[in-house]
Motif scaffolding. Structure first.
Motif, PDB file in Angstrom:
ATOM      1  N   VAL A 227      14.602  27.054  -7.777  1.00  0.00           N
ATOM      2  CA  VAL A 227      14.548  26.681  -6.365  1.00  0.00           C
ATOM      3  C   VAL A 227      15.567  27.510  -5.593  1.00  0.00           C
ATOM      4  O   VAL A 227      16.718  27.645  -6.018  1.00  0.00           O
ATOM      5  CB  VAL A 227      14.857  25.183  -6.172  1.00  0.00           C
ATOM      6  CG1 VAL A 227      14.929  24.844  -4.689  1.00  0.00           C
ATOM      7  CG2 VAL A 227      13.813  24.315  -6.859  1.00  0.00           C
ATOM      8  N   LEU A 228      15.137  28.037  -4.455  1.00  0.00           N
ATOM      9  CA  LEU A 228      16.047  28.697  -3.522  1.00  0.00           C
ATOM     10  C   LEU A 228      16.070  27.873  -2.241  1.00  0.00           C
ATOM     11  O   LEU A 228      15.042  27.682  -1.599  1.00  0.00           O
ATOM     12  CB  LEU A 228      15.598  30.125  -3.223  1.00  0.00           C
ATOM     13  CG  LEU A 228      16.447  30.884  -2.184  1.00  0.00           C
ATOM     14  CD1 LEU A 228      17.867  31.088  -2.693  1.00  0.00           C
ATOM     15  CD2 LEU A 228      15.807  32.231  -1.835  1.00  0.00           C
ATOM     16  N   GLU A 229      17.270  27.392  -1.871  1.00  0.00           N
ATOM     17  CA  GLU A 229      17.418  26.643  -0.632  1.00  0.00           C
ATOM     18  C   GLU A 229      17.944  27.567   0.463  1.00  0.00           C
ATOM     19  O   GLU A 229      18.921  28.288   0.263  1.00  0.00           O
ATOM     20  CB  GLU A 229      18.386  25.469  -0.805  1.00  0.00           C
ATOM     21  CG  GLU A 229      18.546  24.646   0.464  1.00  0.00           C
ATOM     22  CD  GLU A 229      19.613  23.565   0.385  1.00  0.00           C
ATOM     23  OE1 GLU A 229      19.788  22.846   1.388  1.00  0.00           O
ATOM     24  OE2 GLU A 229      20.264  23.436  -0.667  1.00  0.00           O
TER      25      GLU A 229
ATOM     26  N   GLU B 103      16.941  25.668 -12.262  1.00  0.00           N
ATOM     27  CA  GLU B 103      17.972  26.488 -11.649  1.00  0.00           C
ATOM     28  C   GLU B 103      17.859  26.412 -10.129  1.00  0.00           C
ATOM     29  O   GLU B 103      16.766  26.466  -9.573  1.00  0.00           O
ATOM     30  CB  GLU B 103      17.817  27.942 -12.109  1.00  0.00           C
ATOM     31  CG  GLU B 103      18.917  28.876 -11.641  1.00  0.00           C
ATOM     32  CD  GLU B 103      18.743  30.301 -12.157  1.00  0.00           C
ATOM     33  OE1 GLU B 103      19.572  31.149 -11.803  1.00  0.00           O
ATOM     34  OE2 GLU B 103      17.758  30.550 -12.905  1.00  0.00           O
ATOM     35  N   VAL B 104      19.012  26.298  -9.465  1.00  0.00           N
ATOM     36  CA  VAL B 104      19.049  26.216  -8.005  1.00  0.00           C
ATOM     37  C   VAL B 104      20.021  27.262  -7.466  1.00  0.00           C
ATOM     38  O   VAL B 104      21.138  27.401  -7.965  1.00  0.00           O
ATOM     39  CB  VAL B 104      19.487  24.818  -7.526  1.00  0.00           C
ATOM     40  CG1 VAL B 104      19.636  24.798  -6.002  1.00  0.00           C
ATOM     41  CG2 VAL B 104      18.499  23.755  -7.966  1.00  0.00           C
TER      42      VAL B 104
ATOM     43  N   GLU C 151      33.620  24.968  -2.253  1.00  0.00           N
ATOM     44  CA  GLU C 151      34.642  23.956  -2.551  1.00  0.00           C
ATOM     45  C   GLU C 151      34.040  22.665  -3.085  1.00  0.00           C
ATOM     46  O   GLU C 151      34.583  22.041  -3.999  1.00  0.00           O
ATOM     47  CB  GLU C 151      35.465  23.661  -1.296  1.00  0.00           C
ATOM     48  CG  GLU C 151      36.545  22.601  -1.511  1.00  0.00           C
ATOM     49  CD  GLU C 151      37.424  22.388  -0.292  1.00  0.00           C
ATOM     50  OE1 GLU C 151      37.988  21.283  -0.166  1.00  0.00           O
ATOM     51  OE2 GLU C 151      37.535  23.317   0.529  1.00  0.00           O
ATOM     52  N   HIS C 152      32.910  22.253  -2.530  1.00  0.00           N
ATOM     53  CA  HIS C 152      32.350  20.941  -2.851  1.00  0.00           C
ATOM     54  C   HIS C 152      31.249  20.962  -3.908  1.00  0.00           C
ATOM     55  O   HIS C 152      30.851  19.902  -4.405  1.00  0.00           O
ATOM     56  CB  HIS C 152      31.820  20.284  -1.570  1.00  0.00           C
ATOM     57  CG  HIS C 152      32.905  19.865  -0.631  1.00  0.00           C
ATOM     58  ND1 HIS C 152      33.484  20.738   0.265  1.00  0.00           N
ATOM     59  CD2 HIS C 152      33.541  18.672  -0.463  1.00  0.00           C
ATOM     60  CE1 HIS C 152      34.416  20.104   0.962  1.00  0.00           C
ATOM     61  NE2 HIS C 152      34.463  18.858   0.549  1.00  0.00           N
ATOM     62  N   PHE C 153      30.739  22.146  -4.233  1.00  0.00           N
ATOM     63  CA  PHE C 153      29.679  22.231  -5.241  1.00  0.00           C
ATOM     64  C   PHE C 153      30.046  23.262  -6.313  1.00  0.00           C
ATOM     65  O   PHE C 153      29.406  24.313  -6.430  1.00  0.00           O
ATOM     66  CB  PHE C 153      28.344  22.601  -4.588  1.00  0.00           C
ATOM     67  CG  PHE C 153      27.783  21.523  -3.697  1.00  0.00           C
ATOM     68  CD1 PHE C 153      26.985  20.505  -4.211  1.00  0.00           C
ATOM     69  CD2 PHE C 153      28.079  21.508  -2.335  1.00  0.00           C
ATOM     70  CE1 PHE C 153      26.481  19.513  -3.394  1.00  0.00           C
ATOM     71  CE2 PHE C 153      27.574  20.520  -1.508  1.00  0.00           C
ATOM     72  CZ  PHE C 153      26.771  19.515  -2.034  1.00  0.00           C
ATOM     73  N   PRO C 154      31.073  22.967  -7.120  1.00  0.00           N
ATOM     74  CA  PRO C 154      31.474  23.916  -8.163  1.00  0.00           C
ATOM     75  C   PRO C 154      30.355  24.217  -9.163  1.00  0.00           C
ATOM     76  O   PRO C 154      30.341  25.291  -9.776  1.00  0.00           O
ATOM     77  CB  PRO C 154      32.666  23.214  -8.838  1.00  0.00           C
ATOM     78  CG  PRO C 154      32.538  21.758  -8.465  1.00  0.00           C
ATOM     79  CD  PRO C 154      31.914  21.758  -7.108  1.00  0.00           C
ATOM     80  N   ARG C 155      29.401  23.289  -9.296  1.00  0.00           N
ATOM     81  CA  ARG C 155      28.267  23.532 -10.201  1.00  0.00           C
ATOM     82  C   ARG C 155      27.405  24.694  -9.732  1.00  0.00           C
ATOM     83  O   ARG C 155      26.641  25.264 -10.512  1.00  0.00           O
ATOM     84  CB  ARG C 155      27.388  22.275 -10.304  1.00  0.00           C
ATOM     85  CG  ARG C 155      27.990  21.161 -11.122  1.00  0.00           C
ATOM     86  CD  ARG C 155      27.145  19.905 -11.068  1.00  0.00           C
ATOM     87  NE  ARG C 155      25.778  20.114 -11.523  1.00  0.00           N
ATOM     88  CZ  ARG C 155      24.842  19.166 -11.531  1.00  0.00           C
ATOM     89  NH1 ARG C 155      25.153  17.946 -11.088  1.00  0.00           N
ATOM     90  NH2 ARG C 155      23.625  19.418 -11.955  1.00  0.00           N
ATOM     91  N   LEU C 156      27.518  25.032  -8.440  1.00  0.00           N
ATOM     92  CA  LEU C 156      26.730  26.137  -7.898  1.00  0.00           C
ATOM     93  C   LEU C 156      27.505  27.459  -7.907  1.00  0.00           C
ATOM     94  O   LEU C 156      27.085  28.415  -7.249  1.00  0.00           O
ATOM     95  CB  LEU C 156      26.304  25.823  -6.461  1.00  0.00           C
ATOM     96  CG  LEU C 156      25.005  25.035  -6.276  1.00  0.00           C
ATOM     97  CD1 LEU C 156      24.733  24.808  -4.795  1.00  0.00           C
ATOM     98  CD2 LEU C 156      23.816  25.750  -6.904  1.00  0.00           C
TER      99      LEU C 156
ATOM    100  N   PHE D  76      15.910  35.811  -8.441  1.00  0.00           N
ATOM    101  CA  PHE D  76      15.812  35.213  -9.777  1.00  0.00           C
ATOM    102  C   PHE D  76      15.282  36.232 -10.793  1.00  0.00           C
ATOM    103  O   PHE D  76      14.526  35.880 -11.697  1.00  0.00           O
ATOM    104  CB  PHE D  76      14.907  33.972  -9.751  1.00  0.00           C
ATOM    105  CG  PHE D  76      15.489  32.815  -8.991  1.00  0.00           C
ATOM    106  CD1 PHE D  76      16.497  32.030  -9.532  1.00  0.00           C
ATOM    107  CD2 PHE D  76      15.036  32.517  -7.709  1.00  0.00           C
ATOM    108  CE1 PHE D  76      17.032  30.957  -8.814  1.00  0.00           C
ATOM    109  CE2 PHE D  76      15.566  31.458  -6.981  1.00  0.00           C
ATOM    110  CZ  PHE D  76      16.567  30.672  -7.535  1.00  0.00           C
ATOM    111  N   GLY D  77      15.652  37.474 -10.603  1.00  0.00           N
ATOM    112  CA  GLY D  77      15.256  38.507 -11.556  1.00  0.00           C
ATOM    113  C   GLY D  77      13.762  38.737 -11.620  1.00  0.00           C
ATOM    114  O   GLY D  77      13.219  39.028 -12.691  1.00  0.00           O
TER     115      GLY D  77
END
Length: 271
Positions: A36-38, A56-57, A72-77, A95-96
């Motif tokens: 997903v691409l936001e 994957e996002v 700062e708020h989304f270290p998972r990203l 995404f390659g």
């Protein structure tokens, strides 16, 4: 870090209703198994639900203040927040070369440009969802014969099935917009070849809708340098119709008729 200030110059209206954000995030479930691409995540009200999904996002954001907030708020990203202008991006590299779903709370002033980019990259984007101005959503999903049916309807529906999912009121945004919003989903249809020259198809659609109240006999004059259509090359029934009466398939036929007058090949399809 303090909250991000919405910027009028970027058309930012931050969604504040978490239930609606979750519902928008869930629209991507119709196309499972791909990334997903936001676009335009802002402070991540939609992002927080997307990253909980088993895929994957990535997020692309043009506003530097929002990028700092997201980091700062989304270290998972980490490493998946792209600081860029979506309209200028080469989508092949996101995404390659893999297909992905596009979603977002899209800025009203560039939403049509976003969807034209989606159409140009339809091989990469089998599904596109998100929130836009209600008027634009109605145009995209409109059927032939309706007042909302126009250029965006035809060019989108040539390649995608469009669903109008639900309406969103003005009071769930900061700052509130002056119009209602709507959430849509576009899913690739089975068309791989229109059966006509695609560039001419776009030209024909845009030309006749520029004079949507005129019969095609009149509006086609712009296409032929003011000389009008050679009626021997056209189905007579078409020439007395107005553009909003034509389906996508009929626009393909009209394009191939126009190609004959312009001396361009129509590949012998749908003529």
């Amino acid at each position: 870090m303090r909250q991000v200030r919405p910027k009028k110059s970027l058309g930012q209206h931050f969604l504040t209703d978490l239930d609606i954000a979750r519902r928008i995030a869930d629209t991507v479930d119709a196309c499972p198994g791909i990334p997903v691409l936001e676009v335009g995540p802002g402070m991540g009200v939609l992002t927080q639900y997307l990253i909980e999904k088993p895929r994957e996002v990535k997020a692309v954001e043009i506003d530097g203040e929002s990028v700092a907030w997201l980091n700062e708020h989304f270290p998972r990203l980490a490493d998946n927040i792209i600081s860029a202008d979506f309209l200028r991006m080469d989508l092949d590299g996101v995404f390659g070369g893999r297909q992905f779903v596009l979603t977002g709370n899209y800025p009203y002033d560039i939403s049509s440009q976003i969807f034209f980019k989606v159409i140009d990259n339809r091989g990469l984007i089998p599904c596109c969802t998100g929130m836009i101005q209600r008027e634009v959503a109605l145009r995209m999903a409109a059927s032939p014969g309706s007042k909302a049916y126009g250029i965006l309807s035809v060019l989108t529906q040539a390649w995608y099935d469009v669903e109008y999912l639900f309406t969103v009121g003005e009071d769930v945004f900061n700052p509130p917009p002056k119009v209602k919003s709507a959430v849509i989903r576009m899913t690739r249809n089975g068309v791989t070849d229109l059966g006509c020259d695609e560039a001419l198809f776009r030209r024909v659609v845009k030309t006749v809708f520029n004079q949507r109240r005129k019969m095609l006999r009149v509006s086609l004059r712009q296409l032929f340098g003011g000389s009008g259509a050679d009626e021997r090359l056209f189905d007579p029934a078409f020439l007395t119709m107005r553009p909003e009466q034509l389906s996508v398939a009929e626009f393909v036929r009209l394009t191939n008729m126009a190609a004959q007058q312009l001396g361009e090949p129509d590949n012998g399809k749908n003529g």
